[in-house]
Design a protein around this motif. Structure first.
Motif, mmCIF file in Angstrom:
data_model
loop_
_atom_site.group_PDB
_atom_site.id
_atom_site.type_symbol
_atom_site.label_atom_id
_atom_site.label_comp_id
_atom_site.label_asym_id
_atom_site.label_seq_id
_atom_site.Cartn_x
_atom_site.Cartn_y
_atom_site.Cartn_z
ATOM 1 N N LEU A 379 -22.264 -13.821 -108.184
ATOM 2 C CA LEU A 379 -22.609 -14.791 -109.229
ATOM 3 C C LEU A 379 -23.985 -15.404 -108.961
ATOM 4 N N MET A 380 -24.223 -15.806 -107.701
ATOM 5 C CA MET A 380 -25.502 -16.448 -107.366
ATOM 6 C C MET A 380 -26.669 -15.497 -107.612
ATOM 7 N N GLN A 381 -26.485 -14.228 -107.318
ATOM 8 C CA GLN A 381 -27.545 -13.234 -107.552
ATOM 9 C C GLN A 381 -27.867 -13.125 -109.041
ATOM 10 N N LYS A 382 -26.825 -13.152 -109.877
ATOM 11 C CA LYS A 382 -27.028 -13.056 -111.328
ATOM 12 C C LYS A 382 -27.729 -14.298 -111.872
ATOM 13 N N LEU A 383 -27.317 -15.478 -111.385
ATOM 14 C CA LEU A 383 -27.952 -16.718 -111.837
ATOM 15 C C LEU A 383 -29.399 -16.783 -111.364
ATOM 16 N N HIS A 384 -29.619 -16.399 -110.120
ATOM 17 C CA HIS A 384 -30.970 -16.372 -109.550
ATOM 18 C C HIS A 384 -31.880 -15.470 -110.384
ATOM 19 N N HIS A 385 -31.380 -14.299 -110.708
ATOM 20 C CA HIS A 385 -32.154 -13.338 -111.507
ATOM 21 C C HIS A 385 -32.480 -13.912 -112.886
ATOM 22 N N SER A 386 -31.507 -14.591 -113.488
ATOM 23 C CA SER A 386 -31.701 -15.127 -114.834
ATOM 24 C C SER A 386 -32.816 -16.171 -114.863
ATOM 25 N N PHE A 387 -32.866 -17.010 -113.835
ATOM 26 C CA PHE A 387 -33.930 -18.021 -113.763
ATOM 27 C C PHE A 387 -35.284 -17.377 -113.468
ATOM 28 N N ARG A 388 -35.292 -16.399 -112.593
ATOM 29 C CA ARG A 388 -36.558 -15.800 -112.165
ATOM 30 C C ARG A 388 -37.210 -14.957 -113.255
ATOM 31 N N VAL A 389 -36.417 -14.395 -114.164
ATOM 32 C CA VAL A 389 -37.002 -13.509 -115.190
ATOM 33 C C VAL A 389 -37.267 -14.240 -116.507
ATOM 34 N N SER A 390 -36.965 -15.538 -116.571
ATOM 35 C CA SER A 390 -37.208 -16.282 -117.811
ATOM 36 C C SER A 390 -38.705 -16.513 -117.988
ATOM 37 N N GLU A 391 -39.303 -15.775 -118.905
ATOM 38 C CA GLU A 391 -40.747 -15.875 -119.133
ATOM 39 C C GLU A 391 -41.135 -17.259 -119.648
ATOM 40 N N LYS A 392 -40.306 -17.832 -120.516
ATOM 41 C CA LYS A 392 -40.638 -19.143 -121.067
ATOM 42 C C LYS A 392 -40.565 -20.219 -119.986
ATOM 43 N N LEU A 393 -39.589 -20.126 -119.104
ATOM 44 C CA LEU A 393 -39.505 -21.089 -118.006
ATOM 45 C C LEU A 393 -40.734 -20.966 -117.115
ATOM 46 N N ARG A 394 -41.129 -19.743 -116.792
ATOM 47 C CA ARG A 394 -42.335 -19.533 -115.979
ATOM 48 C C ARG A 394 -43.556 -20.145 -116.644
ATOM 49 N N LYS A 395 -43.660 -19.932 -117.951
ATOM 50 C CA LYS A 395 -44.799 -20.455 -118.713
ATOM 51 C C LYS A 395 -44.823 -21.981 -118.669
ATOM 52 N N HIS A 396 -43.659 -22.606 -118.834
ATOM 53 C CA HIS A 396 -43.586 -24.066 -118.823
ATOM 54 C C HIS A 396 -43.864 -24.639 -117.434
ATOM 55 N N ILE A 397 -43.397 -23.964 -116.390
ATOM 56 C CA ILE A 397 -43.668 -24.436 -115.028
ATOM 57 C C ILE A 397 -45.163 -24.293 -114.727
ATOM 58 N N ARG A 398 -45.783 -23.229 -115.194
ATOM 59 C CA ARG A 398 -47.242 -23.083 -115.021
ATOM 60 C C ARG A 398 -47.977 -24.223 -115.721
ATOM 61 N N THR A 399 -47.476 -24.621 -116.892
ATOM 62 C CA THR A 399 -48.081 -25.736 -117.628
ATOM 63 C C THR A 399 -47.969 -27.030 -116.834
ATOM 64 N N ILE A 400 -46.789 -27.290 -116.268
ATOM 65 C CA ILE A 400 -46.581 -28.495 -115.469
ATOM 66 C C ILE A 400 -47.492 -28.486 -114.238
ATOM 67 N N LEU A 401 -47.649 -27.327 -113.624
ATOM 68 C CA LEU A 401 -48.518 -27.214 -112.452
ATOM 69 C C LEU A 401 -49.979 -27.451 -112.821
ATOM 70 N N SER A 402 -50.417 -26.886 -113.943
ATOM 71 C CA SER A 402 -51.832 -26.983 -114.314
ATOM 72 C C SER A 402 -52.214 -28.369 -114.810
ATOM 73 N N HIS A 403 -51.255 -29.113 -115.374
ATOM 74 C CA HIS A 403 -51.545 -30.458 -115.894
ATOM 75 C C HIS A 403 -51.056 -31.570 -114.968
ATOM 76 N N GLY A 404 -50.468 -31.195 -113.830
ATOM 77 C CA GLY A 404 -49.788 -32.211 -113.051
ATOM 78 C C GLY A 404 -50.142 -32.267 -111.591
ATOM 79 N N CYS A 405 -49.615 -33.301 -110.956
ATOM 80 C CA CYS A 405 -49.718 -33.511 -109.515
ATOM 81 C C CYS A 405 -48.733 -34.622 -109.150
#
Length: 656
Positions: A379-405
């Motif tokens: 189960l943990m492997q499947k959940l881990h994979h789901s979070f890691r392959v979410s392109e929109k989540l990656r995009k939003h985290i990149r936004t938070i990193l680029s605008h934040g500190c």
């Protein structure tokens, strides 16, 4: 005059300003900008997924647009007309459809409304240069809006000119598009800079919508909050953070952000929960329903409760494994899953044995309580994979990193989400990260660098592994500036009967933040100088209903978490704050709960807000009084040095 600027830099500068005329013109421009009023800054904290309220506050500029409409039109139009005009500015497309369906004299309405909108736009644009206003105009209407903004109907020679422009907009069928365009310009110019003091995620249903909105926003920054860090950790692949994110979402029955926002597949968790806890009533894990209270059927409620318990056990196991890897964090006392006595149905906490509410743990292996079962590993492997392959989540985290500190210093204001670790006497506490100790500003800098290293491909493997684990410490570690409490008593609240074990002792920052001396010490440590300097943060909701004041330490500290999240409304008595910093000083806007965007469009309802004057300036602040003004002063000095170099033949003009 002696040049203060490096000659090599002046040669580079001459490429942009190749002649005396170019350099002189820019000096004139920058000197003029210095004398414009300071732009309006808005500060928001702890949005917690409440996207409708957040977007509405952006649209109405925390009541600033409503105030301007009232000032501009006074008693010349009725209150109902002002309300209609404000709603049109906030929601132009939707409001136009309603008006067109019921308005009989549409051309007259267009004519009156366009003139009204131009007056409002002229007012909100008055503190900016024409160049800056021009850059924010939509290309298709740029020339027309600019003409209308700078031509006055009081001038008889221009009245007919302006009237023809408006009539032609209507006759060519472009009135709707023009109204939408100018309303968007008004919204844009009403806020010059937006500061988000953390916690976009969790509880509410629309964190992904907030981030989609921010990605299109003209100028904003974020100081990361503990809930943002949790999602960043999940995106980085920290399994304990993934479990925490899922647990919180299930706790508040907020699955929209996970499933619709980021495409996280929850079917494996639901299947596992039904197989493992099918006969368990999972008492204490029922979802906390907010807006949809009473609308969830019992079958769904039971499924969410089972999923909630399943992911909670998985969370405690994965947290235990990370804590065991990092004895330097001194968090072994939080491995309560290791201290369960299944036979006695007790758990040891703080050296005391406590009775448990329930002891049904089919996945806990005797003697190896923090070890995952084969089914949990899958189960943990499947959940881990789901979070890691979410392109929109990656995009939003990149936004938070680029605008934040972790923090920002802007115009003598120190912004951070929660706290600065302090000793009992109010001095800055030293905190260790990878065998190095830091305090104050250096600590927040080091944390920021550690967070970023988790997402960088060139980070050494051991540092990256630590950085990924460190998200958990930032979420619930005692000396984390994003947590700063003795413990996070999640396990105790779920499983222990003794409510005394639920208590979470706040850190010294929260105990001492009313002290002006302590706040001054923090401001000194961060290099914030001058009079009227402030700390601005959120994180802990202000209980207005109990008489708590958001202004602390003699005005040096402003806490602007008033409970944006609906989960806090009953507790705080309000629905959030916005701090507004304009050219005349600070105003704290206290908001009542927002109904809905649909209600605002149909009935013209607005967020009811109460404005409290926090601090007013003796003189109207200009751009020259801001950080931007300091930058412009430096540029002016450099340009004057370039003029000197041109006039004395040190550097030759590029064209004559």
């Amino acid at each position: 005059m002696m040049m203060k600027t490096d000659i090599r830099y002046l040669h580079l500068l001459s490429n942009t300003y190749p002649t005396i005329a170019d350099a002189a013109s820019e000096i004139i421009n920058l000197e003029a900008i210095q004398n414009l009023p300071k732009g309006t800054e808005h500060f928001l904290a702890d949005l917690h997924g409440e996207h409708e309220a957040f977007i509405h506050i952006l649209k109405n500029a925390s009541g600033n647009i409503k105030r301007k409409v009232s000032e501009i039109f006074g008693n010349t139009i009725r209150e109902s007309e002002k309300k209609e005009l404000c709603t049109l500015i906030y929601y132009p497309e939707q409001k136009l459809e309603l008006i067109k369906a019921g308005e009989e004299e549409l051309d007259d309405w267009y004519r009156i409304t366009i003139h009204q909108l131009v007056r409002v736009c002229r007012d909100v644009s008055s503190k900016y240069t024409r160049s800056k206003v021009r850059k924010n105009l939509p290309e298709e209407f740029s020339y027309i809006i600019e003409e209308l903004l700078h031509e006055r109907t009081e001038d008889q020679d221009k009245a007919a000119y302006v009237a023809v422009i408006v009539d032609t907009i209507i006759s060519t069928g472009r009135a709707d598009d023009f109204i939408v365009a100018i309303c968007n310009v008004i919204q844009r110019l009403a806020i010059d800079q937006l500061h988000i003091l953390g916690d976009i995620f969790d509880r509410g249903p629309g964190a992904h919508i907030i981030l989609d909105t921010l990605r299109q926003y003209h100028s904003w920054d974020i100081q990361w909050g503990n809930h943002d860090i949790l999602w960043m950790g999940a995106a980085a692949g920290n399994d304990a953070c993934i479990c925490n994110v899922l647990r919180l979402s299930l706790r508040y029955a907020n699955l929209a952000t996970l499933e619709e926002g980021y495409g996280i597949n929850l079917v494996p968790l639901a299947t596992f929960a039904l197989d493992t806890y099918g006969d368990d009533p999972c008492e204490g894990f029922e979802p906390k329903l907010l807006k949809d209270d009473g609308k969830m059927d019992e079958k769904t409620r039971q499924l969410i409760a089972k999923m909630h318990k399943a992911i909670s056990i998985l969370q405690f196991k994965t947290e235990a494994q990370i804590i065991q890897r990092h004895p330097e964090w001194k968090m072994e006392d939080r491995n309560l899953i290791e201290r369960i006595d299944l036979k006695k149905q007790t758990c040891e906490a703080n050296g005391v044995s406590h009775s448990m509410k329930s002891c049904h743990f089919p996945t806990i292996i005797e003697g190896k309580p923090s070890e995952l079962t084969p089914e949990e590993v899958d189960l943990m492997q499947k959940l881990h994979h789901s979070f890691r392959v979410s392109e929109k989540l990656r995009k939003h985290i990149r936004t938070i990193l680029s605008h934040g500190c972790m923090y920002t210093i802007c115009n003598k204001n120190l912004l951070f989400h929660a706290s600065i670790p302090l000793n009992d006497d109010g001095s800055l506490k030293e905190v260790s990260i990878m065998n190095q100790t830091y305090s104050g500003r250096e600590l927040l800098d080091a944390i920021g660098q550690t967070i970023r290293s988790a997402f960088q491909n060139d980070t050494p493997a051991n540092q990256k592994a630590f950085a990924k684990d460190y998200f958990l410490y930032l979420w619930c570690g005692k000396d984390s500036p994003l947590f700063d409490k003795s413990k996070m008593s999640t396990f105790e609240r779920y499983f222990l009967t003794d409510k005394d074990t639920y208590h979470e002792e706040k850190g010294n920052y929260f105990k001492l933040r009313d002290s002006a001396e302590v706040c001054d010490r923090i401001l000194d440590a961060f290099g914030v100088t001058g009079n009227n300097r402030h700390i601005i943060n959120g994180h802990v909701p202000i209980h207005v209903s109990k008489g708590e004041n958001p202004i602390k330490a003699g005005g040096r500290l402003m806490v602007i978490d008033g409970g944006f999240s609906e989960a806090y409304h009953k507790e705080t008595g309000i629905a959030g704050y916005t701090l507004v910093y304009h050219s005349r000083g600070f105003q704290l806007v206290q908001h009542e709960p927002f109904t809905s965007a649909q209600d605002a469009i149909l009935r013209g309802t607005d967020i009811k807000s109460t404005t409290q004057i926090v601090e007013m300036s003796a003189h109207r602040m200009l751009v020259a009084d801001t950080d931007k003004g300091a930058e412009l002063k430096t540029q002016i000095i450099e340009l004057k040095d370039l003029l000197y170099a041109y006039r004395h033949g040190i550097i030759k003009e590029k064209r004559l």
